[in-house]
Design an enzyme around this catalytic site. Structure first.
Site, mmCIF file in Angstrom:
data_model
loop_
_atom_site.group_PDB
_atom_site.id
_atom_site.type_symbol
_atom_site.label_atom_id
_atom_site.label_comp_id
_atom_site.label_asym_id
_atom_site.label_seq_id
_atom_site.Cartn_x
_atom_site.Cartn_y
_atom_site.Cartn_z
ATOM 1 N N LEU A 182 25.579 25.930 20.225
ATOM 2 C CA LEU A 182 25.524 24.588 19.905
ATOM 3 C C LEU A 182 25.037 23.844 21.452
ATOM 4 C CD1 LEU A 182 25.259 22.066 17.962
ATOM 5 C CD2 LEU A 182 27.706 21.736 18.743
ATOM 6 N N HIS A 196 41.293 5.536 19.548
ATOM 7 C CA HIS A 196 40.456 6.663 20.324
ATOM 8 C C HIS A 196 40.855 7.863 20.067
ATOM 9 C CE1 HIS A 196 38.195 3.088 21.295
ATOM 10 N NE2 HIS A 196 38.700 2.425 22.212
ATOM 11 N N ASP A 222 31.562 5.368 15.718
ATOM 12 C CA ASP A 222 32.279 3.919 15.837
ATOM 13 C C ASP A 222 33.554 3.927 14.781
ATOM 14 O OD1 ASP A 222 32.488 1.304 16.468
ATOM 15 O OD2 ASP A 222 30.974 0.432 15.264
HETATM 16 C C1 IPE Z 1 28.561 1.624 20.045
HETATM 17 O O1 IPE Z 1 29.972 1.175 19.337
HETATM 18 C C2 IPE Z 1 28.848 2.374 21.153
HETATM 19 C C3 IPE Z 1 29.823 3.671 20.911
HETATM 20 C C4 IPE Z 1 30.233 4.206 19.783
HETATM 21 C C5 IPE Z 1 30.005 4.665 22.088
HETATM 22 P P1 IPE Z 1 30.092 -0.362 19.716
HETATM 23 O O2 IPE Z 1 31.474 -0.662 19.042
HETATM 24 O O3 IPE Z 1 30.375 -0.575 21.319
HETATM 25 O O4 IPE Z 1 28.917 -1.219 19.139
HETATM 26 P P2 IPE Z 1 29.098 -2.599 18.806
HETATM 27 O O5 IPE Z 1 29.420 -3.545 19.971
HETATM 28 O O6 IPE Z 1 29.912 -3.076 17.643
HETATM 29 O O7 IPE Z 1 27.400 -2.950 18.380
HETATM 30 C C1 IPE Z 2 33.963 3.476 18.824
HETATM 31 O O1 IPE Z 2 34.883 2.855 18.219
HETATM 32 C C2 IPE Z 2 34.627 3.979 20.414
HETATM 33 C C3 IPE Z 2 34.056 3.227 21.386
HETATM 34 C C4 IPE Z 2 33.004 2.457 21.380
HETATM 35 C C5 IPE Z 2 34.377 3.849 22.818
HETATM 36 P P1 IPE Z 2 35.500 1.158 18.608
HETATM 37 O O2 IPE Z 2 36.400 1.204 19.536
HETATM 38 O O3 IPE Z 2 34.066 0.523 18.814
HETATM 39 O O4 IPE Z 2 35.935 0.747 17.246
HETATM 40 P P2 IPE Z 2 35.534 -0.739 16.567
HETATM 41 O O5 IPE Z 2 34.442 -0.871 16.384
HETATM 42 O O6 IPE Z 2 36.345 -1.857 17.401
HETATM 43 O O7 IPE Z 2 36.572 -0.469 15.047
HETATM 44 MG MG MG Z 3 32.792 -0.382 17.553
#
Ligand code: IPE
Ligand code: IPE
Ligand code: MG
Length: 246
Positions: free
Chosen positions: A128, A34, A17
């Site tokens: 792995l 990303h 995240d």
């Molecule tokens: C969790 O992250 C999902 C992934 C990392 C794939 P999110 O960014 O979607 O989670 P929330 O919405 O902050 O809980």
């Molecule tokens: C995690 O990073 C990737 C996915 C959920 C696909 P985020 O896109 O949720 O990044 P933040 O949380 O908005 O910084």
């Molecule tokens: Mg996120």
């Protein structure tokens, strides 16, 4: 007493995240975050293999992430296709076995095909075991398992009383591998966000402030060091756990 520093988790799960915030801090579009996260995936896979982790499960896209703007969803899907095209040969060289878990039928045909090819190509690898959760939700997994058991009950193969924890766990998508010992979440949030709800019952939890695109091997090692210092009691007393070790 703490465990041996050599106590390496068998299965590590990661909620990757913080990509969006990483991009925002640089005045870039979310997609740039990303894209930058791919190198952290590479570093984490390498580190896991080098440190002797047997199973690594990465949360790449949740069942709730479909709610994001269409532009972000489609750019992520494009990135998955591109990453598969670029990375699979190297993973294969490194003896990594790759598997995707989630509602894969919701994905585009081209991506599904690439995933199937990558799985087939690496199926015989013995290093792995890398699971990538895409269009995955912990509740989805549990509901799917309940449905499959209900179908078996209706078909007369099992009775309701046969459904115990072991049977139920056996119907989940990660039934063939041990539960995660360690969960890492980057990006500073301290929540599960519908990841492996059943399987994380006894995982040690490591929350890192580091945003996913900045996550590197030294951050992974910090999580492993935290894990190595934990006494896992599974409901027992600490004395009972120590007594078994002797
Ligand atoms: C969790 O992250 C999902 C992934 C990392 C794939 P999110 O960014 O979607 O989670 P929330 O919405 O902050 O809980
Ligand atoms: C995690 O990073 C990737 C996915 C959920 C696909 P985020 O896109 O949720 O990044 P933040 O949380 O908005 O910084
Ligand atoms: Mg996120």
């Amino acid at each position: 007493m703490s465990s041996e520093p050599t106590n390496v988790p068998t299965h590590v799960a990661v909620i990757m995240d913080g990509n969006g915030r990483w991009a925002r801090a640089r005045g870039k579009a979310r997609h740039a975050g990303h894209r930058a996260g791919v190198k952290s995936v590479r570093a984490t896979v390498e580190a896991a293999a080098e440190r002797g982790v047997s199973y690594l499960t990465l949360f790449a896209f949740s069942s709730e992430n479909w709610k994001r703007p269409e532009e972000e969803v489609s750019s992520l899907m494009g990135l998955f296709v591109e990453a598969l095209r670029r990375e699979v040969a190297e993973l294969h060289r490194n003896n990594v076995r790759l598997r995707f878990v989630g509602a894969l039928e919701q994905l585009g045909g081209g991506l599904q095909q690439k995933m199937a090819e990558a799985q087939q190509k690496t199926a015989g690898n013995t290093g792995l075991f890398l699971n990538v959760a895409v269009a995955f939700g912990g509740r989805w997994d549990i509901v799917e398992a309940a449905q499959s058991l209900a179908r078996r009950a209706v078909a007369g193969e099992i009775s309701a009383a046969d459904i115990d924890e072991e049977v139920f766990a056996g119907a989940l998508r990660l039934a063939d591998i041990p539960d995660p010992d360690l969960l890492i979440r980057t990006g500073g949030e301290r929540r599960i966000s519908n990841f492996l709800l059943w399987n994380l019952a006894y995982a040690e939890l490591w929350f890192s402030e580091v945003l996913w695109p900045d996550f590197d091997k030294s951050d992974f090692d910090m999580a492993l060091a935290y894990y190595a210092g934990k006494q896992r009691r599974f409901g027992h007393t600490g004395d009972q756990v120590e007594a078994v070790k002797c």
